[in-house]
Design a protein around this motif. Structure first.
Motif, PDB file in Angstrom:
ATOM      1  N   ALA A 394     -15.025  19.697 -24.619  1.00  0.00           N
ATOM      2  CA  ALA A 394     -13.519  20.230 -25.306  1.00  0.00           C
ATOM      3  C   ALA A 394     -12.949  19.779 -26.315  1.00  0.00           C
ATOM      4  O   ALA A 394     -12.448  20.332 -27.343  1.00  0.00           O
ATOM      5  CB  ALA A 394     -12.547  20.376 -24.036  1.00  0.00           C
ATOM      6  N   LEU A 397     -14.972  20.309 -29.305  1.00  0.00           N
ATOM      7  CA  LEU A 397     -14.968  21.930 -29.716  1.00  0.00           C
ATOM      8  C   LEU A 397     -13.293  22.211 -30.496  1.00  0.00           C
ATOM      9  O   LEU A 397     -13.392  22.928 -31.565  1.00  0.00           O
ATOM     10  CB  LEU A 397     -14.805  22.857 -28.457  1.00  0.00           C
ATOM     11  CG  LEU A 397     -16.285  22.935 -28.175  1.00  0.00           C
ATOM     12  CD1 LEU A 397     -16.335  23.903 -26.641  1.00  0.00           C
ATOM     13  CD2 LEU A 397     -17.170  23.374 -28.853  1.00  0.00           C
ATOM     14  N   VAL A 427     -14.083  23.495 -20.117  1.00  0.00           N
ATOM     15  CA  VAL A 427     -14.700  23.935 -21.075  1.00  0.00           C
ATOM     16  C   VAL A 427     -15.814  25.105 -20.332  1.00  0.00           C
ATOM     17  O   VAL A 427     -16.215  24.505 -19.174  1.00  0.00           O
ATOM     18  CB  VAL A 427     -15.560  22.886 -21.723  1.00  0.00           C
ATOM     19  CG1 VAL A 427     -16.613  22.190 -21.014  1.00  0.00           C
ATOM     20  CG2 VAL A 427     -16.496  23.489 -23.147  1.00  0.00           C
ATOM     21  N   THR A 428     -16.234  25.965 -20.751  1.00  0.00           N
ATOM     22  CA  THR A 428     -17.183  26.974 -19.828  1.00  0.00           C
ATOM     23  C   THR A 428     -18.308  26.677 -20.571  1.00  0.00           C
ATOM     24  O   THR A 428     -18.796  26.377 -21.626  1.00  0.00           O
ATOM     25  CB  THR A 428     -16.522  28.328 -19.923  1.00  0.00           C
ATOM     26  OG1 THR A 428     -16.783  28.738 -21.404  1.00  0.00           O
ATOM     27  CG2 THR A 428     -15.120  28.425 -19.711  1.00  0.00           C
ATOM     28  N   ASP A 431     -18.518  28.639 -23.780  1.00  0.00           N
ATOM     29  CA  ASP A 431     -17.974  27.657 -25.010  1.00  0.00           C
ATOM     30  C   ASP A 431     -19.020  26.930 -25.553  1.00  0.00           C
ATOM     31  O   ASP A 431     -19.180  27.139 -26.925  1.00  0.00           O
ATOM     32  CB  ASP A 431     -16.830  26.865 -24.403  1.00  0.00           C
ATOM     33  CG  ASP A 431     -15.725  27.535 -23.984  1.00  0.00           C
ATOM     34  OD1 ASP A 431     -15.272  28.709 -24.465  1.00  0.00           O
ATOM     35  OD2 ASP A 431     -14.750  27.241 -23.146  1.00  0.00           O
ATOM     36  N   ARG A 434     -21.466  29.281 -27.374  1.00  0.00           N
ATOM     37  CA  ARG A 434     -21.031  29.777 -28.635  1.00  0.00           C
ATOM     38  C   ARG A 434     -20.878  28.748 -29.846  1.00  0.00           C
ATOM     39  O   ARG A 434     -21.261  28.861 -30.919  1.00  0.00           O
ATOM     40  CB  ARG A 434     -19.406  30.353 -28.330  1.00  0.00           C
ATOM     41  CG  ARG A 434     -19.438  31.766 -27.935  1.00  0.00           C
ATOM     42  CD  ARG A 434     -18.165  32.267 -27.980  1.00  0.00           C
ATOM     43  NE  ARG A 434     -17.030  31.521 -27.111  1.00  0.00           N
ATOM     44  CZ  ARG A 434     -16.743  31.793 -25.902  1.00  0.00           C
ATOM     45  NH1 ARG A 434     -17.290  32.818 -25.304  1.00  0.00           N
ATOM     46  NH2 ARG A 434     -15.778  31.086 -25.072  1.00  0.00           N
ATOM     47  N   ASP A 435     -20.880  27.490 -29.434  1.00  0.00           N
ATOM     48  CA  ASP A 435     -20.736  26.319 -30.362  1.00  0.00           C
ATOM     49  C   ASP A 435     -22.294  26.104 -30.768  1.00  0.00           C
ATOM     50  O   ASP A 435     -22.698  25.902 -32.006  1.00  0.00           O
ATOM     51  CB  ASP A 435     -20.269  25.279 -29.744  1.00  0.00           C
ATOM     52  CG  ASP A 435     -20.016  24.196 -30.873  1.00  0.00           C
ATOM     53  OD1 ASP A 435     -19.345  24.342 -31.856  1.00  0.00           O
ATOM     54  OD2 ASP A 435     -20.526  23.183 -30.992  1.00  0.00           O
TER      55      ASP A 435
END
Length: 604
Positions: A394, A397, A427-428, A431, A434-435
């Motif tokens: 997290a 990100l 954080v999922t 997530d 997506r990164d």
């Protein structure tokens, strides 16, 4: 005579002399292919680089017997390249699916190099073995491999090395009048040379060992030779970590000095065993060692994270008490990582050798690999490491230093291994996915604008390893999502680095028919041997080539002149001394190896 023949062979292969065209007309362009090859099922794009736009022109693919197996017409224009080559067009040869060797022929254009169609294991398994051979060539200490580049034991005095205070640099200028002793002796013998010189850095060694361990863990490629090489690298990292005092050593040798601190490693061109020959200079015979931090004090998190991750990965691939000891070392190094760094991150001395800004990714990487090892070994600390990994993911990100995979950013490796462990709300999984997609979209956006579909910038350092990094990230994305979104992008990146580029050269030595012949590597240069498996930097910004390295002992070699293919602000120079293009490095080659290992396994 042998040198002349080699020169002619290289020039012809690079397209620097005009091979005979298919119908005897003047050659006006070149066909660029992935010289290692393509798997039967994948999209197979090759590129026609020509002086003028050829328009809608026919092409032919012939097999090794000269039999036509495919005909087609030039495809989409991707734009001009430079003042001499105003057109690049895509030729789709995907219909060639039968295993074998092939060439592409276009009227008035030089025949392409041979490309193969074969299974992923047949194409990329041998590349992994070649990459391992490079690491064997890089070995220091007593445990060298004599059959590789005629290597002999070197730097045995590193087993009783003295420790010195951390040197103070401004960029690459050493400010200290002299080095100040601060401890020792310590045993730091062995390990790998970092690049074409003989320095040894914990930073790049930890990254390289970790990446090789992932390849060992996640693929069938490499076999016992890869396992032996990861063992060699980890044995040296074990020496660089003093478990008793909580000290991590960062570097052996010094590459940038001043009038009083000389000669440094970068001041002399020689074989490594010469450093301890009778009459050798004491600065080379008794190399300094530098700490990452004082004993028991916080360690720069990027460095501690990489080292902890490497030990944790060793715990995942080792068994029994050896695995438990590796996990314990990983936990101790991780515990000493600074959580709020205020100074310049520690990579090498000077930092300018390996500039790095991000560190949350390294702590995510370390905590994730600790969690995976802890889960396998039933360690009660595992839930805490999972929570840590999610926290640092997290933090990464939310940071402003997010990059793509390479020695300076390991987030893609961390994300891919963390996704199956995610349990909380910090954080999922989405997530992290997506990164991974963000990194790939950054590359794909650049690729869509590039005539040869390169996703990494070739006017910055490390274009080749960053290209391999993008291809790895695409492989990881597929593994964690099951989606094929970036498969074709990954293939195009591999194609570019292996010959489907403006220069028509593979940037991995020994891969394909045209590859770097004169690398900036002292052992290869002085022995005249081929440094098989080494990945080099590749193209770089044109104005970076103002200061090539020159030493009286350098052996000059026959090189192809790639200048006519320079463009888009980039140059590629295959000449010893052109460290900007053709110096190989451990982190470059480790990244290449991981891509080839993952690709060799393939996916459906």
């Amino acid at each position: 005579m042998r040198t002349l023949l080699l020169a002619l062979t290289v020039m012809l292969g690079a397209g620097c002399a005009a091979p005979v065209s298919t119908v005897g007309t003047p050659v006006t362009g070149f066909v660029r292919v992935d010289q290692v090859g393509y798997t039967p099922e994948e999209t197979k794009n090759v590129y026609l680089l020509s002086a003028a736009d050829p328009g809608d022109r026919p092409f032919t693919v012939v097999d090794e017997a000269g039999k036509t197996v495919l005909t087609g017409r030039t495809g989409t224009s991707t734009g001009p390249w430079n003042d001499g080559f105003h057109s690049v067009r895509v030729l789709d040869v995907s219909a060639v699916r039968t295993p074998g060797g092939y060439r592409v022929l276009v009227d008035g254009i030089a025949p392409s190099p041979v490309f193969r169609v074969a299974s992923a294991a047949d194409l990329f398994g041998p590349q992994v073995a070649a990459n391992v051979r490079f690491f064997q060539a890089q070995r220091d200490g007593a445990d060298v491999v004599p059959s590789v580049l005629g290597r002999r034991p070197s730097h045995l005095n590193d087993s009783e090395a003295m420790v010195y205070a951390t040197p103070a640099y401004d960029e690459d200028e050493l400010h200290d009048e002299r080095l100040t002793p601060s401890g020792g002796p310590v045993d730091v013998a062995g390990g790998w040379f970092d690049a074409g010189d003989f320095l040894k850095f914990t930073h790049t060694a930890a990254y390289s060992a970790a990446v090789l361990l992932i390849a060992q863990r996640d693929s069938r490629a490499g076999g016992p030779e890869l396992a032996a090489e990861t063992g060699h690298g980890m044995a040296w990292l074990d020496k660089m970590w003093d478990d008793r005092t909580g000290t991590l050593y960062a570097q052996v040798g010094i590459g940038a000095g001043n009038d009083e601190v000389r000669p440094t490693d970068h001041d002399v061109w020689r074989l490594p065993e010469a450093d301890e020959a009778p009459g050798a200079d004491p600065m080379l015979a008794r190399r300094p060692v530098f700490r990452a931090a004082e004993p028991g004090q916080p360690i720069s998190p990027n460095l501690a994270g990489k080292v902890a991750a490497a030990f944790a990965l060793a715990a995942q691939t080792d068994t029994g008490e050896t695995a438990h000891r590796a996990l314990d070392k990983a936990a101790k190094v991780y515990a000493l990582a600074s959580r709020q760094p205020t100074d310049e991150l520690t990579t090498a001395y000077p930092h300018a050798f390996y500039p790095e800004d991000s560190w949350q990714d390294d702590l995510e990487f370390a905590a994730t690999e600790l969690a995976l090892a802890g889960r396998a070994l039933d360690d009660p600390r595992t839930p805490g490491w999972i929570q840590d990994a999610q926290h640092w993911a997290a933090e990464y990100l939310a940071s402003d230093v997010r990059g793509t995979l390479g020695v300076g950013d390991v987030s893609a490796l961390a994300h891919a291994d963390l996704i199956p462990l995610v349990t909380g709300t910090q954080v999922t999984r989405d997530d992290l996915v997506r990164d991974l997609a963000r990194q790939l979209e950054d590359g794909r956006t650049r690729s869509d604008k590039d005539p040869f579909r390169a996703g990494a910038s070739y006017v910055e350092f490390d274009s080749v390893p960053h290209t391999f990094g993008l291809a790895i990230t695409a492989e990881l994305y597929h593994r964690v999502t099951g989606q094929h979104t970036y498969d074709a992008f990954a293939t195009r990146q591999r194609n570019w680095v292996l010959g489907a580029n403006a220069w028509g050269s593979s940037f991995v030595i020994g891969a394909g028919s045209v590859f770097p012949r004169c690398p900036e590597h002292q052992v290869a240069n002085l022995t005249g041997e081929v440094l098989t498996g080494a990945a080099v930097n590749g193209p770089n910004k044109a104005d970076k080539f103002t200061e090539p390295n020159r030493f009286p002992a350098m052996r000059q070699c026959a090189v192809a002149d790639f200048a006519r293919f320079d463009g888009q602000g980039a140059r590629y120079v295959d000449a010893v001394g052109a460290w900007q293009s053709v110096e190989p490095a451990d982190d470059f080659t480790a990244t290449a190896l991981l891509y080839f290992a993952l690709a060799a396994v393939g996916h459906s």
